[in-house]
Design an enzyme around this catalytic site. Structure first.
Site, PDB file in Angstrom:
ATOM      1  N   SER A  18      37.001 -19.811  -2.089  1.00 50.78           N
ATOM      2  CA  SER A  18      38.267 -19.476  -0.899  1.00 50.78           C
ATOM      3  C   SER A  18      37.712 -19.994   0.461  1.00 50.78           C
ATOM      4  O   SER A  18      36.608 -20.537   0.720  1.00 50.78           O
ATOM      5  CB  SER A  18      38.045 -17.974  -0.856  1.00 50.78           C
ATOM      6  OG  SER A  18      38.772 -17.790   0.457  1.00 50.78           O
ATOM      7  N   TYR A  26      34.414 -10.339   2.171  1.00 51.54           N
ATOM      8  CA  TYR A  26      35.205 -11.161   1.063  1.00 51.54           C
ATOM      9  C   TYR A  26      34.696 -12.532   1.163  1.00 51.54           C
ATOM     10  O   TYR A  26      34.172 -13.200   0.191  1.00 51.54           O
ATOM     11  CB  TYR A  26      36.845 -11.159   1.189  1.00 51.54           C
ATOM     12  CG  TYR A  26      37.461 -12.233   0.399  1.00 51.54           C
ATOM     13  CD1 TYR A  26      37.773 -11.788  -0.984  1.00 51.54           C
ATOM     14  CD2 TYR A  26      37.766 -13.412   0.828  1.00 51.54           C
ATOM     15  CE1 TYR A  26      38.256 -12.671  -1.751  1.00 51.54           C
ATOM     16  CE2 TYR A  26      38.590 -14.194  -0.217  1.00 51.54           C
ATOM     17  CZ  TYR A  26      38.862 -14.056  -1.351  1.00 51.54           C
ATOM     18  OH  TYR A  26      39.379 -14.987  -1.996  1.00 51.54           O
ATOM     19  N   GLU A  29      38.365 -18.685   2.996  1.00 54.53           N
ATOM     20  CA  GLU A  29      37.836 -17.613   3.929  1.00 54.53           C
ATOM     21  C   GLU A  29      36.231 -17.911   4.030  1.00 54.53           C
ATOM     22  O   GLU A  29      35.553 -17.408   5.036  1.00 54.53           O
ATOM     23  CB  GLU A  29      37.635 -16.169   3.397  1.00 54.53           C
ATOM     24  CG  GLU A  29      39.284 -15.837   3.150  1.00 54.53           C
ATOM     25  CD  GLU A  29      39.717 -15.702   4.604  1.00 54.53           C
ATOM     26  OE1 GLU A  29      38.888 -15.048   5.453  1.00 54.53           O
ATOM     27  OE2 GLU A  29      40.958 -15.908   4.636  1.00 54.53           O
TER      28      GLU A  29
HETATM   29  P1  NAP Z   1      44.876 -11.153  -7.817  1.00 60.81           P
HETATM   30  O1  NAP Z   1      46.095 -11.409  -8.043  1.00 60.81           O
HETATM   31  O2  NAP Z   1      44.274 -10.206  -7.109  1.00 60.81           O
HETATM   32  O3  NAP Z   1      43.994 -11.174  -9.383  1.00 60.81           O
HETATM   33  C1  NAP Z   1      42.799 -10.914  -9.505  1.00 60.81           C
HETATM   34  C2  NAP Z   1      42.566  -9.980 -10.843  1.00 60.81           C
HETATM   35  O4  NAP Z   1      41.293  -9.694 -10.918  1.00 60.81           O
HETATM   36  C3  NAP Z   1      43.212  -8.909 -10.852  1.00 60.81           C
HETATM   37  O5  NAP Z   1      44.554  -9.169 -11.555  1.00 60.81           O
HETATM   38  C4  NAP Z   1      42.525  -7.515 -11.481  1.00 60.81           C
HETATM   39  O6  NAP Z   1      42.434  -7.633 -13.134  1.00 60.81           O
HETATM   40  C5  NAP Z   1      41.236  -8.369 -11.374  1.00 60.81           C
HETATM   41  N1  NAP Z   1      40.337  -7.321 -10.348  1.00 60.81           N
HETATM   42  C6  NAP Z   1      40.731  -7.026  -9.029  1.00 60.81           C
HETATM   43  N2  NAP Z   1      39.674  -6.155  -8.496  1.00 60.81           N
HETATM   44  C7  NAP Z   1      38.918  -6.333  -9.296  1.00 60.81           C
HETATM   45  C8  NAP Z   1      37.387  -5.915  -9.296  1.00 60.81           C
HETATM   46  N3  NAP Z   1      37.110  -4.937  -8.086  1.00 60.81           N
HETATM   47  N4  NAP Z   1      36.625  -6.207 -10.016  1.00 60.81           N
HETATM   48  C9  NAP Z   1      36.688  -6.870 -10.976  1.00 60.81           C
HETATM   49  N5  NAP Z   1      38.133  -7.419 -11.382  1.00 60.81           N
HETATM   50  C10 NAP Z   1      38.942  -7.093 -10.477  1.00 60.81           C
HETATM   51  O7  NAP Z   1      44.037 -12.577  -7.352  1.00 60.81           O
HETATM   52  P2  NAP Z   1      44.801 -14.043  -7.254  1.00 60.81           P
HETATM   53  O8  NAP Z   1      45.552 -14.229  -6.174  1.00 60.81           O
HETATM   54  O9  NAP Z   1      45.279 -14.527  -8.716  1.00 60.81           O
HETATM   55  O10 NAP Z   1      43.441 -14.887  -7.172  1.00 60.81           O
HETATM   56  C11 NAP Z   1      42.576 -15.315  -7.986  1.00 60.81           C
HETATM   57  C12 NAP Z   1      40.995 -15.501  -7.423  1.00 60.81           C
HETATM   58  O11 NAP Z   1      41.374 -16.740  -6.592  1.00 60.81           O
HETATM   59  C13 NAP Z   1      40.623 -14.290  -6.768  1.00 60.81           C
HETATM   60  O12 NAP Z   1      39.146 -14.568  -7.031  1.00 60.81           O
HETATM   61  C14 NAP Z   1      40.807 -14.681  -5.097  1.00 60.81           C
HETATM   62  O13 NAP Z   1      39.933 -14.078  -4.852  1.00 60.81           O
HETATM   63  C15 NAP Z   1      40.636 -16.127  -5.332  1.00 60.81           C
HETATM   64  N6  NAP Z   1      41.715 -17.036  -4.327  1.00 60.81           N
HETATM   65  C16 NAP Z   1      42.919 -16.653  -4.090  1.00 60.81           C
HETATM   66  C17 NAP Z   1      43.604 -17.325  -3.072  1.00 60.81           C
HETATM   67  C18 NAP Z   1      45.235 -16.814  -3.112  1.00 60.81           C
HETATM   68  O14 NAP Z   1      45.601 -17.125  -2.077  1.00 60.81           O
HETATM   69  N7  NAP Z   1      45.639 -16.378  -3.863  1.00 60.81           N
HETATM   70  C19 NAP Z   1      42.890 -17.953  -2.189  1.00 60.81           C
HETATM   71  C20 NAP Z   1      41.630 -18.486  -2.600  1.00 60.81           C
HETATM   72  C21 NAP Z   1      41.006 -17.632  -3.402  1.00 60.81           C
HETATM   73  P3  NAP Z   1      42.631  -6.647 -13.777  1.00 60.81           P
HETATM   74  O15 NAP Z   1      42.934  -5.271 -13.097  1.00 60.81           O
HETATM   75  O16 NAP Z   1      43.573  -6.759 -15.148  1.00 60.81           O
HETATM   76  O17 NAP Z   1      41.027  -6.251 -14.114  1.00 60.81           O
END
Ligand code: NAP
Length: 318
Positions: free
Chosen positions: A125, A149, A127
């Site tokens: 990220s 985070y 971040e």
């Molecule tokens: P998201 O929609 O929040 O999906 C993450 C998934 O992880 C959730 O559907 C959940 O699946 C699981 N999860 C949630 N909390 C958890 C916990 N405490 N422990 C274990 N599993 C957990 O995230 P996203 O936007 O698709 O992003 C995917 C990855 O990229 C993440 O690691 C995020 O930090 C990173 N990222 C995202 C962005 C962005 O702008 N979207 C930018 C940079 C990095 P279940 O409930 O099915 O287990």
């Protein structure tokens, strides 16, 4: 047929990546913390819920991770699971650290013990950089995270780097700047703005309450970003890349553009609520994504105006 394992398949990126890989002919297995009750809404929206297998896996439990990796024998693992909200990480620092850092370590260990030829992508990220002030960050810029985070993602980044160097794993981190879609929950500010503005457009009398609107970010469109993840694992050598549009806008710009596109006056609907300010927040995030363009031929084509237009259309069609 290549087999991919996607942790966090129920999330925004997991769902879009699953769709991309299915279209490329992959066999796709996803994981969720509890497959029996997991929310398949995103996979259903993309009409792929019946084309992927879902396994229960707890990232912070090594046995659980090992079991899923051994059983499914993937060629590629994309680790997209974890607590992904910066705001929530101030309330749940431990859960944020365990899912993002320990979870990544467990996957790396499972690969090392079972089949070190599995290619591994980890969701990093922007971040990690912290406040970039007037600097435009690239892959050589130092990490100075300002949230639990960001700290967890930074630690995971160095684990991936270490396993690549120490054990010669094909393990990489994509340092992704913000990317959005209609699959984002309303906890994320961009979706909150779009959803609230669309309700106001449809007659709601509510106000849009936001914290600091002077913060600046680089916002892209999620389906383009999952393509970059796949490209990173197809590259001939494991390298970490910054993935971003290269354009930075303020949250205020975002709000104004949303209301303009809906032909509403933003000043009539926005209230700034100091309670929504974070304990510490990034003022500015500016990225240089040129290495991804040069080595992966990846470039984002959707910039802010078009992104907002897509998000509004998606919201109004729900
Ligand atoms: P998201 O929609 O929040 O999906 C993450 C998934 O992880 C959730 O559907 C959940 O699946 C699981 N999860 C949630 N909390 C958890 C916990 N405490 N422990 C274990 N599993 C957990 O995230 P996203 O936007 O698709 O992003 C995917 C990855 O990229 C993440 O690691 C995020 O930090 C990173 N990222 C995202 C962005 C962005 O702008 N979207 C930018 C940079 C990095 P279940 O409930 O099915 O287990």
């Amino acid at each position: 047929m290549k087999k991919a394992l996607i942790t966090g398949i129920t999330g925004q990126d997991g769902a879009y990546l699953a769709k991309l890989l299915l279209n490329k002919g992959y066999d796709v297995i996803g994981t969720s913390r509890d497959a029996a009750i997991s929310n398949l809404a995103n996979l259903k929206k993309l009409q792929i819920h019946d084309k992927v297998a879902i396994e229960t896996m707890s990232l912070d439990d090594f046995n659980s991770v090992l079991h899923v990796v051994v059983k499914n024998k993937p060629d590629e693992i994309y680790n997209l699971a974890g607590q992904s909200s910066v705001g929530l990480s101030f309330e749940q620092p431990l859960a944020t650290y365990e899912s993002n850092m320990i979870g990544t370590l467990n996957l790396l260990e499972a690969i090392r013990f079972t089949n070190s030829s599995i290619k591994f992508y980890n969701a990093g990220s922007s971040e990690c950089f912290g406040d970039t002030e007037n600097r435009i960050v690239n892959e050589q810029s130092p990490f100075m995270p300002v949230s639990p985070y960001g700290v967890a993602k930074s630690a995971a980044f160095w684990q991936v780097d270490n396993y690549r160097k120490a054990y010669k794993l094909f393990s990489v981190t994509g340092i992704l700047f913000n990317h959005e879609s209609g699959l984002r929950p309303e906890r994320f500010v961009t979706r909150k703005i779009i959803a609230t503005a669309c309700r106001i457009y449809n007659g709601s009398q509510e106000k849009l309450a936001l914290g600091d609107t002077s913060i600046k970010r680089d916002w892209g469109w999620a389906p383009e970003y999952v393509e970059a993840m796949w490209k990173m694992l197809q590259h001939h050598e494991p390298i970490d890349f910054i993935i971003a549009t290269g354009e930075t806008n303020s949250l205020q710009d975002f709000v104004v553009e949303v209301f303009n596109q809906l032909k509403l006056n933003w000043e009539d609907h926005l209230i700034v609520d100091k309670n929504l300010y974070r304990p510490s927040d990034l003022k500015l995030g500016q990225a240089d994504p040129r290495m991804a363009k040069k080595l992966l031929s990846w470039e984002s084509s959707v910039k802010l105006k078009e992104l907002i237009s897509i998000l509004i259309k998606e919201e109004l069609s729900v």
